[in-house]
Design a protein around this motif. Structure first.
Motif, mmCIF file in Angstrom:
data_model
loop_
_atom_site.group_PDB
_atom_site.id
_atom_site.type_symbol
_atom_site.label_atom_id
_atom_site.label_comp_id
_atom_site.label_asym_id
_atom_site.label_seq_id
_atom_site.Cartn_x
_atom_site.Cartn_y
_atom_site.Cartn_z
ATOM 1 N N CYS A 71 -6.676 14.896 2.598
ATOM 2 C CA CYS A 71 -5.745 14.096 1.802
ATOM 3 C C CYS A 71 -6.186 12.632 1.829
ATOM 4 O O CYS A 71 -6.998 12.223 2.665
ATOM 5 N N LEU A 72 -5.656 11.869 0.889
ATOM 6 C CA LEU A 72 -5.851 10.425 0.842
ATOM 7 C C LEU A 72 -4.481 9.765 0.768
ATOM 8 O O LEU A 72 -3.543 10.339 0.198
ATOM 9 N N ILE A 73 -4.379 8.559 1.317
ATOM 10 C CA ILE A 73 -3.082 7.887 1.397
ATOM 11 C C ILE A 73 -3.201 6.469 0.858
ATOM 12 O O ILE A 73 -4.091 5.705 1.258
ATOM 13 N N ILE A 74 -2.311 6.132 -0.057
ATOM 14 C CA ILE A 74 -2.194 4.763 -0.560
ATOM 15 C C ILE A 74 -0.858 4.213 -0.077
ATOM 16 O O ILE A 74 0.188 4.846 -0.268
ATOM 17 N N ALA A 75 -0.890 3.057 0.542
ATOM 18 C CA ALA A 75 0.332 2.451 1.083
ATOM 19 C C ALA A 75 0.899 1.412 0.119
ATOM 20 O O ALA A 75 0.152 0.631 -0.486
ATOM 21 N N HIS A 76 2.222 1.409 -0.019
ATOM 22 C CA HIS A 76 2.952 0.417 -0.813
ATOM 23 C C HIS A 76 3.800 -0.350 0.191
ATOM 24 O O HIS A 76 4.759 0.184 0.741
ATOM 25 N N PHE A 77 3.460 -1.602 0.472
ATOM 26 C CA PHE A 77 4.016 -2.272 1.648
ATOM 27 C C PHE A 77 4.280 -3.749 1.411
ATOM 28 O O PHE A 77 3.829 -4.343 0.427
ATOM 29 N N ASP A 78 4.996 -4.308 2.355
ATOM 30 C CA ASP A 78 5.255 -5.750 2.411
ATOM 31 C C ASP A 78 4.043 -6.401 3.066
ATOM 32 O O ASP A 78 3.824 -6.255 4.265
ATOM 33 N N GLN A 79 3.256 -7.121 2.280
ATOM 34 C CA GLN A 79 2.012 -7.676 2.811
ATOM 35 C C GLN A 79 2.266 -8.640 3.965
ATOM 36 O O GLN A 79 1.487 -8.703 4.918
ATOM 37 N N GLY A 80 3.368 -9.376 3.901
ATOM 38 C CA GLY A 80 3.671 -10.334 4.953
ATOM 39 C C GLY A 80 4.092 -9.706 6.272
ATOM 40 O O GLY A 80 4.136 -10.387 7.296
ATOM 41 N N THR A 81 4.396 -8.406 6.270
ATOM 42 C CA THR A 81 4.653 -7.698 7.523
ATOM 43 C C THR A 81 3.338 -7.347 8.210
ATOM 44 O O THR A 81 3.266 -7.314 9.446
ATOM 45 N N PHE A 82 2.305 -7.091 7.421
ATOM 46 C CA PHE A 82 1.006 -6.688 7.978
ATOM 47 C C PHE A 82 0.155 -7.878 8.403
ATOM 48 O O PHE A 82 -0.491 -7.849 9.447
ATOM 49 N N ILE A 83 0.112 -8.905 7.557
ATOM 50 C CA ILE A 83 -0.764 -10.051 7.792
ATOM 51 C C ILE A 83 -0.015 -11.349 7.537
ATOM 52 O O ILE A 83 1.096 -11.338 7.008
ATOM 53 N N LYS A 84 -0.645 -12.463 7.875
ATOM 54 C CA LYS A 84 -0.039 -13.789 7.685
ATOM 55 C C LYS A 84 -0.108 -14.163 6.198
ATOM 56 O O LYS A 84 -1.032 -14.847 5.751
ATOM 57 N N ALA A 85 0.869 -13.676 5.458
ATOM 58 C CA ALA A 85 0.943 -13.907 4.019
ATOM 59 C C ALA A 85 2.405 -13.863 3.603
ATOM 60 O O ALA A 85 3.282 -13.546 4.410
ATOM 61 N N LEU A 86 2.679 -14.177 2.341
ATOM 62 C CA LEU A 86 4.042 -14.090 1.850
ATOM 63 C C LEU A 86 4.519 -12.640 1.863
ATOM 64 O O LEU A 86 3.720 -11.710 1.740
ATOM 65 N N ASN A 87 5.816 -12.452 2.001
ATOM 66 C CA ASN A 87 6.409 -11.108 2.060
ATOM 67 C C ASN A 87 6.595 -10.549 0.647
ATOM 68 O O ASN A 87 7.698 -10.502 0.115
ATOM 69 N N ILE A 88 5.477 -10.124 0.056
ATOM 70 C CA ILE A 88 5.502 -9.615 -1.313
ATOM 71 C C ILE A 88 5.037 -8.164 -1.339
ATOM 72 O O ILE A 88 4.290 -7.721 -0.465
ATOM 73 N N PRO A 89 5.463 -7.385 -2.359
ATOM 74 C CA PRO A 89 4.965 -6.014 -2.484
ATOM 75 C C PRO A 89 3.454 -6.000 -2.696
ATOM 76 O O PRO A 89 2.919 -6.795 -3.481
ATOM 77 N N HIS A 90 2.791 -5.085 -2.014
ATOM 78 C CA HIS A 90 1.332 -5.001 -2.089
ATOM 79 C C HIS A 90 0.934 -3.537 -1.952
ATOM 80 O O HIS A 90 1.684 -2.718 -1.396
ATOM 81 N N ILE A 91 -0.245 -3.197 -2.449
ATOM 82 C CA ILE A 91 -0.738 -1.822 -2.449
ATOM 83 C C ILE A 91 -2.190 -1.817 -1.985
ATOM 84 O O ILE A 91 -2.985 -2.637 -2.447
ATOM 85 N N SER A 92 -2.523 -0.905 -1.077
ATOM 86 C CA SER A 92 -3.912 -0.751 -0.625
ATOM 87 C C SER A 92 -4.098 0.640 -0.031
ATOM 88 O O SER A 92 -3.134 1.239 0.477
ATOM 89 N N PRO A 93 -5.327 1.181 -0.066
ATOM 90 C CA PRO A 93 -5.579 2.485 0.552
ATOM 91 C C PRO A 93 -5.603 2.406 2.076
ATOM 92 O O PRO A 93 -5.961 1.376 2.659
ATOM 93 N N VAL A 94 -5.203 3.494 2.706
ATOM 94 C CA VAL A 94 -5.378 3.651 4.151
ATOM 95 C C VAL A 94 -6.815 4.113 4.387
ATOM 96 O O VAL A 94 -7.296 5.056 3.756
ATOM 97 N N GLY A 95 -7.492 3.460 5.328
ATOM 98 C CA GLY A 95 -8.896 3.768 5.575
ATOM 99 C C GLY A 95 -9.167 4.498 6.868
ATOM 100 O O GLY A 95 -10.306 4.891 7.135
ATOM 101 N N GLY A 96 -8.144 4.710 7.699
ATOM 102 C CA GLY A 96 -8.359 5.405 8.960
ATOM 103 C C GLY A 96 -7.118 5.389 9.826
ATOM 104 O O GLY A 96 -6.168 4.636 9.574
ATOM 105 N N PHE A 97 -7.131 6.224 10.858
ATOM 106 C CA PHE A 97 -6.007 6.303 11.791
ATOM 107 C C PHE A 97 -6.511 6.801 13.133
ATOM 108 O O PHE A 97 -7.267 7.767 13.214
ATOM 109 N N ASP A 98 -6.096 6.125 14.195
ATOM 110 C CA ASP A 98 -6.453 6.527 15.551
ATOM 111 C C ASP A 98 -5.163 6.836 16.310
ATOM 112 O O ASP A 98 -4.487 5.926 16.787
ATOM 113 N N PRO A 99 -4.776 8.114 16.414
ATOM 114 C CA PRO A 99 -3.516 8.446 17.094
ATOM 115 C C PRO A 99 -3.519 8.115 18.571
ATOM 116 O O PRO A 99 -2.456 7.980 19.175
#
Length: 252
Positions: free
Chosen positions: A172-200
Motif C-alpha cells: 500500500c501507499l499512504i498520503i497524509a493530509h495534515f497540519d504542517q505547523g504540527t509537524f514542522i516550524k511553519a504556519l498551521n495550514i492544511p498540507h499534503i505529502s506522501p509517507v516515505g517510511g515507518f519504523d515501529p
C-alpha cells in the motif's frame, strides 16, 4: 471580497499562533521535533515502494499545489511498479488529464469558486481518478479521517496497522493530509505529502514533504497522528476543510 476578508483574518490568526508556539516552545517548537533527512535511508530489497517514492519525489510548483506533487509521485511510483509505458508524468500533465473536482482550477490564484487546494475527501477522489486515468491497477483507495474523540484509539490503531503494512508488506501507499505547523516550524495550514517510511521500533514516520523549503523528515507517531487528526482549528472550514487524515492506496 468576502474570501479576501476571510483570508486576511485567517493569515493574521495563523501568524499570531505561530509566534505563540515560538515564544512558549510548544507545538512544533516543543518536544518530539522533526528530524531532517539529508539522504535517503538504507532500504532492503523488499521495500521497493519506499525506494521508488524517494526516486519520484517532487516538490510542489506553487504554494497550493501540494496535492499535485503528492499524487503525481504516487502515480509514477505505481506506473513503475506495474510496468506502464511512457514518460514520467509531470504535474502539469496530470492536471490537464485529471479534471476531477476542478483540480486544475483549484491550483489557480483565485481557486475554484474561491477554494484552493484539496480537502481530504476530495483528495481521495482525485487519487482514485488519477490511478484510473493512467491505467494503474489498485484494490481500493481508502480515506481515514483523523479523530480526537471517542474513536481516537481505534483510528490510531488502524493507521498504525497501515503504516506497518506499507513498511513490511509493500502492499500500500499512504498520503497524509495534515497540519504542517504540527509537524514542522511553519504556519498551521492544511498540507499534503506522501509517507516515505515507518519504523515501529522507534515510532518514527518519514514524511516526504513536497514543500520546496523542506527536506524529508522523521516525526514521532504521536505527533504524526496529532497532525492528521487536526480540525485545522476550524478556521479553514469556510474554504471546505474539515479534518485531516490519510488516503491509503491498497494494491493488488
Amino acid at each position: 471580497m468576502m474570501n479576501l476578508f476571510r483570508f486576511c483574518i485567517v493569515r493574521t490568526y495563523l501568524t499570531i499562533r505561530y509566534f505563540f508556539h515560538w515564544v512558549t516552545r510548544t507545538g512544533s517548537f516543543g518536544p518530539g521535533q522533526a528530524r531532517s533527512l539529508t539522504s535517503p535511508p538504507e532500504l532492503s530489497k523488499g521495500q521497493s515502494l519506499q525506494a521508488a517514492l524517494f526516486r519520484h519525489h517532487v516538490k510542489q510548483y506553487h504554494e497550493s499545489s501540494c496535492s499535485v506533487a503528492s499524487v503525481v509521485c504516487v502515480v509514477n511510483v505505481l506506473r513503475e511498479r506495474y510496468g506502464r509505458p511512457g514518460p514520467t508524468v509531470t504535474q502539469q500533465a496530470i492536471l490537464d488529464k485529471v479534471r476531477t473536482a476542478h483540480w486544475k482550477e483549484r491550483m489557480g490564484p483565485d481557486g475554484y469558486n474561491g477554494r484552493r487546494g484539496l480537502p481530504l475527501a476530495v483528495l481521495r477522489t482525485v487519487v482514485q481518478d488519477s490511478l484510473v486515468a493512467y491505467g494503474v491497477p489498485f484494490k481500493e483507495v481508502e480515506m481515514i479521517q483523523g479523530a480526537l474523540d471517542s474513536g481516537r484509539n481505534r483510528v490510531r490503531r488502524q493507521i498504525f496497522g497501515h503504516l506497518k503494512k506499507f513498511q513490511f508488506l509493500d502492499n500500500c501507499l499512504i498520503i497524509a493530509h495534515f497540519d504542517q505547523g504540527t509537524f514542522i516550524k511553519a504556519l498551521n495550514i492544511p498540507h499534503i505529502s506522501p509517507v516515505g517510511g515507518f519504523d515501529p521500533s522507534t515510532g518514527f514516520v518519514t514524511i516526504l514533504d513536497v514543500d520546496p523549503d523542506q527536506l524529508a523528515y522523521d516525526i514521532p507517531f504521536d505527533r504524526f497522528y496529532k497532525g492528521i487528526a487536526t480540525g485545522y482549528a476550524g478556521v479553514f472550514r469556510p474554504f471546505g476543510y474539515d479534518r485531516g487524515g490519510v488516503v491509503v492506496v491498497h494494491l493488488v
